[in-house]
Write an enzyme that holds these catalytic residues in place. Sequence first.
Site, PDB file in Angstrom:
ATOM      1  N   GLU A 117      31.336 114.788  60.327  1.00 42.75           N
ATOM      2  CA  GLU A 117      31.743 113.731  59.957  1.00 42.75           C
ATOM      3  C   GLU A 117      30.877 112.401  60.595  1.00 42.75           C
ATOM      4  OE1 GLU A 117      36.096 113.411  61.192  1.00 42.75           O
ATOM      5  OE2 GLU A 117      36.507 114.918  59.817  1.00 42.75           O
TER       6      GLU A 117
ATOM      7  N   LYS B 211      33.031 118.973  64.667  1.00 38.59           N
ATOM      8  CA  LYS B 211      34.421 119.520  65.260  1.00 38.59           C
ATOM      9  C   LYS B 211      34.623 120.939  64.687  1.00 38.59           C
ATOM     10  CE  LYS B 211      36.427 115.735  63.706  1.00 38.59           C
ATOM     11  NZ  LYS B 211      37.405 114.658  63.255  1.00 38.59           N
TER      12      LYS B 211
ATOM     13  N   LYS C  97      24.802 111.546  68.890  1.00 34.99           N
ATOM     14  CA  LYS C  97      24.419 110.137  68.669  1.00 34.99           C
ATOM     15  C   LYS C  97      23.093 110.071  68.142  1.00 34.99           C
ATOM     16  CE  LYS C  97      26.509 107.271  71.590  1.00 34.99           C
ATOM     17  NZ  LYS C  97      27.529 106.589  71.297  1.00 34.99           N
TER      18      LYS C  97
ATOM     19  N   ARG D 124      44.253 102.601  70.033  1.00 36.56           N
ATOM     20  CA  ARG D 124      44.083 103.937  70.954  1.00 36.56           C
ATOM     21  C   ARG D 124      44.764 103.407  72.240  1.00 36.56           C
ATOM     22  NH1 ARG D 124      40.658 106.005  74.482  1.00 36.56           N
ATOM     23  NH2 ARG D 124      40.548 108.295  74.375  1.00 36.56           N
TER      24      ARG D 124
ATOM     25  N   ALA E  79      40.115  85.015  97.923  1.00 36.03           N
ATOM     26  CA  ALA E  79      40.165  85.067  99.102  1.00 36.03           C
ATOM     27  C   ALA E  79      41.816  85.281  99.393  1.00 36.03           C
ATOM     28  CB  ALA E  79      40.072  84.013 100.005  1.00 36.03           C
TER      29      ALA E  79
ATOM     30  N   GLU F 176      39.660 104.981  62.258  1.00 40.09           N
ATOM     31  CA  GLU F 176      38.901 103.983  63.034  1.00 40.09           C
ATOM     32  C   GLU F 176      38.945 102.653  61.991  1.00 40.09           C
ATOM     33  OE1 GLU F 176      37.853 105.329  65.538  1.00 40.09           O
ATOM     34  OE2 GLU F 176      36.199 104.110  66.370  1.00 40.09           O
TER      35      GLU F 176
ATOM     36  N   LYS G 285      30.576 109.249  62.878  1.00 44.77           N
ATOM     37  CA  LYS G 285      31.279 108.883  63.986  1.00 44.77           C
ATOM     38  C   LYS G 285      31.451 107.310  63.716  1.00 44.77           C
ATOM     39  CE  LYS G 285      31.250 108.951  69.174  1.00 44.77           C
ATOM     40  NZ  LYS G 285      31.584 107.665  69.156  1.00 44.77           N
TER      41      LYS G 285
ATOM     42  N   TYR H  86      43.761  86.653  97.569  1.00 43.38           N
ATOM     43  CA  TYR H  86      44.440  88.063  96.788  1.00 43.38           C
ATOM     44  C   TYR H  86      43.805  89.130  97.991  1.00 43.38           C
ATOM     45  CZ  TYR H  86      44.020  92.468  94.151  1.00 43.38           C
ATOM     46  OH  TYR H  86      44.134  93.790  93.620  1.00 43.38           O
ATOM     47  N   ASP H  87      42.719  88.930  98.445  1.00 45.11           N
ATOM     48  CA  ASP H  87      42.142  89.883  99.394  1.00 45.11           C
ATOM     49  C   ASP H  87      43.072  89.867 100.844  1.00 45.11           C
ATOM     50  OD1 ASP H  87      38.331  89.196  99.067  1.00 45.11           O
ATOM     51  OD2 ASP H  87      40.075  90.576  97.842  1.00 45.11           O
TER      52      ASP H  87
HETATM   53  S1  IVH Z   1      37.707 113.041  66.176  1.00 43.62           S
HETATM   54  C1  IVH Z   1      38.945 114.806  70.178  1.00 43.62           C
HETATM   55  N1  IVH Z   1      36.165 111.960  64.161  1.00 43.62           N
HETATM   56  O1  IVH Z   1      34.933 108.512  68.339  1.00 43.62           O
HETATM   57  C2  IVH Z   1      38.335 114.236  68.849  1.00 43.62           C
HETATM   58  N2  IVH Z   1      36.633 110.734  66.212  1.00 43.62           N
HETATM   59  O2  IVH Z   1      35.210 110.027  71.669  1.00 43.62           O
HETATM   60  C3  IVH Z   1      39.271 113.604  68.170  1.00 43.62           C
HETATM   61  N3  IVH Z   1      35.785 108.428  66.394  1.00 43.62           N
HETATM   62  O3  IVH Z   1      36.991 106.744  70.056  1.00 43.62           O
HETATM   63  C4  IVH Z   1      38.644 112.473  67.583  1.00 43.62           C
HETATM   64  N4  IVH Z   1      34.660 108.483  64.132  1.00 43.62           N
HETATM   65  O4  IVH Z   1      38.438 107.759  67.810  1.00 43.62           O
HETATM   66  C5  IVH Z   1      37.056 111.757  65.593  1.00 43.62           C
HETATM   67  N5  IVH Z   1      34.904 111.055  62.665  1.00 43.62           N
HETATM   68  C6  IVH Z   1      35.706 110.920  63.652  1.00 43.62           C
HETATM   69  C7  IVH Z   1      35.471 109.846  64.540  1.00 43.62           C
HETATM   70  C8  IVH Z   1      35.828 109.664  65.873  1.00 43.62           C
HETATM   71  C9  IVH Z   1      35.030 107.858  65.429  1.00 43.62           C
HETATM   72  C10 IVH Z   1      36.029 107.955  67.645  1.00 43.62           C
HETATM   73  C11 IVH Z   1      37.027 108.447  68.335  1.00 43.62           C
HETATM   74  C12 IVH Z   1      36.935 108.345  69.616  1.00 43.62           C
HETATM   75  C13 IVH Z   1      35.367 108.396  69.851  1.00 43.62           C
HETATM   76  C14 IVH Z   1      35.053 109.771  70.266  1.00 43.62           C
END
Ligand code: IVH
Length: 763
Positions: A113, A293, A317, A136, A32, A171, A115, A34-35
């Site tokens: 690759e 990529k 995904k 990041r 409150a 990562e 993810k 803060y508001d």
């Molecule tokens: S390339 C523009 N390669 O997934 C692309 N990202 O939104 C630059 N991530 O948080 C990232 N594995 O850090 C790339 N083999 C991979 C990845 C990877 C995981 C993460 C990345 C980001 C999210 C993609």
Amino acid sequence: MKDEKRIEELKQLIAKYDKQYYELGQSDISDAEYDRLYEEYVKLEEQYPELKEMKDSPTRKVGAGDDAGTTTLFPKYTHKSPLLSINQKSRDLNDLKDFYENVGGDGTEVIVEPKLDGITCNINYENGIFVNAATRGNGYVGDLITENFQNTDTFYPKTLSDNASLEVRGEAIIPYDMFKKSLQDDYSNPRNAVAGIMRSQDSQDIKDKGIQVMFYDIGKVEYVPLEDSDSNNVDYLKCVGFGSVPVCLVDTWQDLRKVVESRLNGMIKEVDGFNVLIADGYPQAVCDGLVIKVNSRQKRKELGMTEKGPRWAFAYKFKPLHALTTLIDIEWQVGKSGKVVPVAVFDEITLGGVKISKATLNNPDYIQTMPVLYKERTVWHVKSYDNWGELAYIPYHEPIADIDFILPGDVLIDTCPEKSQGEMERIIVQCIDSDRTGFYITDSEFDGEWYPFEADRYYFANKEYGLHQGDVIIVERSNDVIPRIVAIHHHVTDRLIEIPDKCPVCGHALILDGPQLFCQNPDCSGQILGKMIQFVSRDGMNIVGLGGSILEVLLERGYIQTYADIYRLDRFEKEILSLEKFGTRKYQNLQKSIQESTNVTLSQFLFALGIPLVGKKTAKDLARTFITLDNFLSTTHKQLLSIPDINTKTASGIMEWLEDENHKGMIQDLMQYIQIKEETKSTNELAGKSFVITGTLKNPRQYYQKMIEERGGKVVGSVSKKTYAILIGENAGSKETKARRLIEDGVDIIILDNEDKINDFFR
Ligand code: IVH
């Protein structure tokens, strides 16, 4: 400007409290207070509109503003070049195909690759020497975690030749085997484990956990002869000693599809419901998909960026996760409408970090048509001749007639005519291709290979349906759908699940209406319990402290029989106080909540009544149209139909309900206790409710914050018992885990973990 001093003061105070609130999850002042500060500032801004243009205006900031993603625990570090994220993402191969065509189609080289599902980090070299490591953060500014990074088990060179200055991205992950060995009691999945551990203030905590950063990208670079081909650059990283990721290079849609469908040529396998990279020379990283990529850096430049992210990258995904478990029991639950729904109870499994031990089986039909995936049926041996003309015995099996009956995990035997019995191979189906013309296999010398579908070449289970007691079943979970049982893996007993013909609660005969089973006894206590649960629910009368199990006891003992009895519960004060786990305090709180519930909005009341087909949304529509209860009670079928979104079926259901004399009496009885607030035009239905927003959602944070605030709710930075709902996007972290833990502990928090749920909620 005469208020200049106060404006500056307010700005600083708001910034200070924002920081406490959003980053530390605590605050020196009440909401409150803060508001009040915030409102004072907003008033001044109205007086001096030029303030709005200022970049540091508190009204321009949302949540932790530009600092989102970092903590106050570590010094900040500004990356030399931003760490981008990928906004083009989908689990649909057609979207991947569109992406591939947009970047040039056949002939364009792309790399695929894993993810990795961990914490994105950047490490930095200057003049050939390792300098620091940072998370990041928001892509521009991260947490400086150099010491913590140095205590990980990452493979990285301390120095680079040629005085290279370089940002290398990757990562941080905990390999699945390490997680399983020592961390799974404390964390629900490896990602949460690595996120939690890497945030430790004591860098010694990082040691011996098996954490590794796997590198896949290069940021700003000087004095390194980078090549145009990114796969060569990743090779360079590997050559100079960086732990990296496996990379597949393809240049046609056909090959790209193959690599994706085979989950990186079989390198990513499902283990205990996680997608785990299992490949020689790499740690067992958990992945949530694949990254695709464009390989040429020049081409990336040409393709450029949109506001949201690079045009040259795509995140595919993975499809839902599956796990095998054993069916323990079927609970036949009676709902408020008398619908009797079977719920399967099975040995607890964890799929992607979520514990599951129950799933709905919808209706009897679902139980009876559940397919048995695989049953090896050796009927007899037939004589045949092998390649050398020698007599061989080949077991006879029914050939596969339909590819729909092959599912991931099925074991097939390749009965290729050239093969003799000894040579015949057991192959495990990894996934079916999207055109359903073939499948990929795993766990054999042809790991990751694509097999065309030939009806007579494989034998499999004969077609069989129907759940049996003790079945080994396959449970599926995708992020945005509730877990379900998709198939029977195999039977253990020959006892079919029987469909009851009597209500499990009251013993009344059950009838089938369409595929659904119903108990038509209006006095069935199962139904009454279902109705009571809806009546007291948060969207109904909102009576806290009357959960299903307490209601069940109160009903059983006869302390309540009708809704109005809840408001006369004090007649049984003594008896209730003598119930197990019901102390004075609990009783007083319950009474307080019951009292508070006597003042409700019309929409809450209409929802609470459990009128057929009147859910939250329809109740609101009705309340907005009729404004008062009396207007609603005297409505006509025609009037109801004039409300958009109310169809004939709903209108008839409502009319039938209204015409029932019992319901009239029930409302009259209730109205002795209840006062209905008129529904106001400006909705304030979320007044005083706290929301947490976490992860990357489809729209910017501001969008959701506005929806919440417009309805009177507020957005807070941390999850607690007081949290009303949590909006969960991609890559959510500890907040999601905490919310799910609290729910497991019995706290009532609404989980909105996909866009549909969010839309439904705010509709
Ligand atoms: S390339 C523009 N390669 O997934 C692309 N990202 O939104 C630059 N991530 O948080 C990232 N594995 O850090 C790339 N083999 C991979 C990845 C990877 C995981 C993460 C990345 C980001 C999210 C993609």
